[in-house]
Design an enzyme around this catalytic site. Structure first.
Site, PDB file in Angstrom:
ATOM      1  N   CYS A   1      37.935  99.045  76.840  1.00 35.98           N
ATOM      2  CA  CYS A   1      37.418 100.419  76.752  1.00 35.98           C
ATOM      3  C   CYS A   1      37.839 101.249  77.944  1.00 35.98           C
ATOM      4  O   CYS A   1      37.694 100.831  79.085  1.00 35.98           O
ATOM      5  CB  CYS A   1      35.899 100.408  76.786  1.00 35.98           C
ATOM      6  SG  CYS A   1      35.188 100.124  75.221  1.00 35.98           S
TER       7      CYS A   1
ATOM      8  N   GLU B   1      47.744 104.376  71.464  1.00 38.53           N
ATOM      9  CA  GLU B   1      47.481 102.941  71.462  1.00 38.53           C
ATOM     10  C   GLU B   1      46.363 102.611  70.501  1.00 38.53           C
ATOM     11  O   GLU B   1      45.472 103.426  70.275  1.00 38.53           O
ATOM     12  CB  GLU B   1      47.089 102.518  72.892  1.00 38.53           C
ATOM     13  CG  GLU B   1      48.208 102.835  73.865  1.00 38.53           C
ATOM     14  CD  GLU B   1      47.812 102.678  75.342  1.00 38.53           C
ATOM     15  OE1 GLU B   1      46.785 102.050  75.621  1.00 38.53           O
ATOM     16  OE2 GLU B   1      48.541 103.202  76.182  1.00 38.53           O
TER      17      GLU B   1
END
Ligand code: SAH
Ligand code: SF4
Length: 345
Positions: free
Chosen positions: A335, A95
């Protein structure tokens, strides 16, 4: 079919000149291809308009532009985070995330598929390690985002994986991204984030490769850090700090301490003091990241009041400190959330 094709991003100019001549095309076609790739950032041969149709057809049969099989796009509600799920040639999925800020657009790239470091607060860690990415798979993430129309000027190696455990391809990508005859990005606009591998930092020093570094602290207390980040056992923070200090002395690039906050684990007054001491020693700024929670992570984030209080306590010592705004949580693009769809159930 695509898998067998050679990927164009792999080649240097001389190699490409040889390849096009082998295909009985004039040498200048190589320069035209490089221009379409690195200046115009196209992702199809059809768009290479100054190359004849017959030559484009030959090129298309031999080469691929991106080393990927499939790309799926997810956009956050606020449209400021776009996540791409990229299927690689061997069906592994990585990703990357485009983050649209007020003044610039940045891209968070992956350097590995999964991650072997296994930090206990990170979803990528929980999915395990699949494999290292190649240079073209790393650079391809940027190439694709550009071809989608995002004017990415900053790159952070904060996607999946530990960049210093995939050192050579990461360094090669850095050279491609900043090379004058390639993408020509500013070296100052690329940041590598590391959980702190002694061997990797030593290599940065030996290679005189000076880059903006972000160090993911976890905890400044060794025993707590060991529980959160298993690499602490062989890469103790005390030794990592000394090495980082040596590295920083050699250049004037920024060092950032990234600190993921876990309620009741690394948010005490003692932790504030430890973080301030480390930042002073390394002349670093601090970036606080409140935990992005996930069902497979056994920790909770701080409330916004607690988070601001933690920040204020650091600010009193005059150390520059920021809180990272959570973008793209709805599409698991924040994150430590990458790999969400691949975590072992
Ligand atoms: N492997 C590198 C880069 C990828 S992780 C590293 O660890 O530095 C990027 C950042 O996300 C790191 O600072 C990491 O500590 C942080 N992070 C990981 N999981 C998180 C989570 N669940 N919530 C918030 N931050 C997280
Ligand atoms: Fe790997 Fe970084 Fe996640 Fe740790 S925080 S598991 S090093 S990606």
């Amino acid at each position: 079919m695509t898998i067998l094709k050679k990927n164009l991003l792999t080649f240097e100019k001389l190699e490409l000149e040889r390849l096009v001549q082998d295909l009985r095309m004039p040498k200048f076609v190589a320069s035209q291809i490089l221009n379409w790739l690195y200046q115009k950032k196209v992702n199809s041969f059809e768009k290479m308009k100054n190359i004849s149709k017959s030559n484009r057809d030959i090129l298309e049969k031999q080469f691929s532009i991106l080393p990927f099989k499939k790309i799926e796009k997810l956009e956050s509600k606020e449209k400021n985070a776009i996540k791409y799920n990229i299927t690689l040639s061997d069906d592994q999925v990585v990703e990357c995330v485009v983050l649209i800020e007020k003044k610039y657009t940045s891209l968070c790239v992956s350097s590995q598929c999964g991650c072997p470091v296994d930090c206990k607060f990170c979803v990528t860690g929980a999915m395990g390690f699949k494999r290292n990415l190649t240079m073209e798979e790393i650079v391809g993430q940027f190439h694709f985002a550009q071809s989608e129309g995002y004017n990415v000027t900053r790159i952070v190696f904060m996607g999946m994986g530990e960049p210093l455990l995939n050192y050579s391809p990461v360094k090669h990508s850095f050279e491609r991204l900043t090379g004058e005859s390639f993408y020509n990005l500013s070296r100052r606009n690329i940041t590598i984030s590391t959980s702190g591998y002694l061997a990797g930092i030593k290599r940065l020093i030996d290679d005189k490769w000076f880059v903006n570094l972000a160090f993911s602290v976890g905890s400044t207390q060794s025993l707590v850090r060991q529980k959160l980040m298993p690499l602490e056992e062989r890469n103790p923070i005390a030794k990592v700090s000394v090495l980082l200090q040596q590295y920083q002395e050699l250049h004037n690039r920024k060092l950032t301490l990234e600190y993921t906050l876990l309620k009741g684990v690394n948010d005490s007054l003692q932790d504030v003091a430890g973080l301030i001491r480390l930042a002073k020693y390394l002349k670093a700024k601090i970036n606080l990241i409140n935990l992005n929670p996930h069902k497979c992570i056994p920790f909770t984030p701080l409330s916004s009041i607690e988070l601001n209080k933690f920040k204020e306590q650091i600010s009193e010592s005059k150390i520059p400190v920021t809180i990272r705004f959570r973008k793209g949580q709805d599409i698991a693009a924040a994150c430590g959330q990458l790999g969400d769809s691949q975590v072992k159930k």
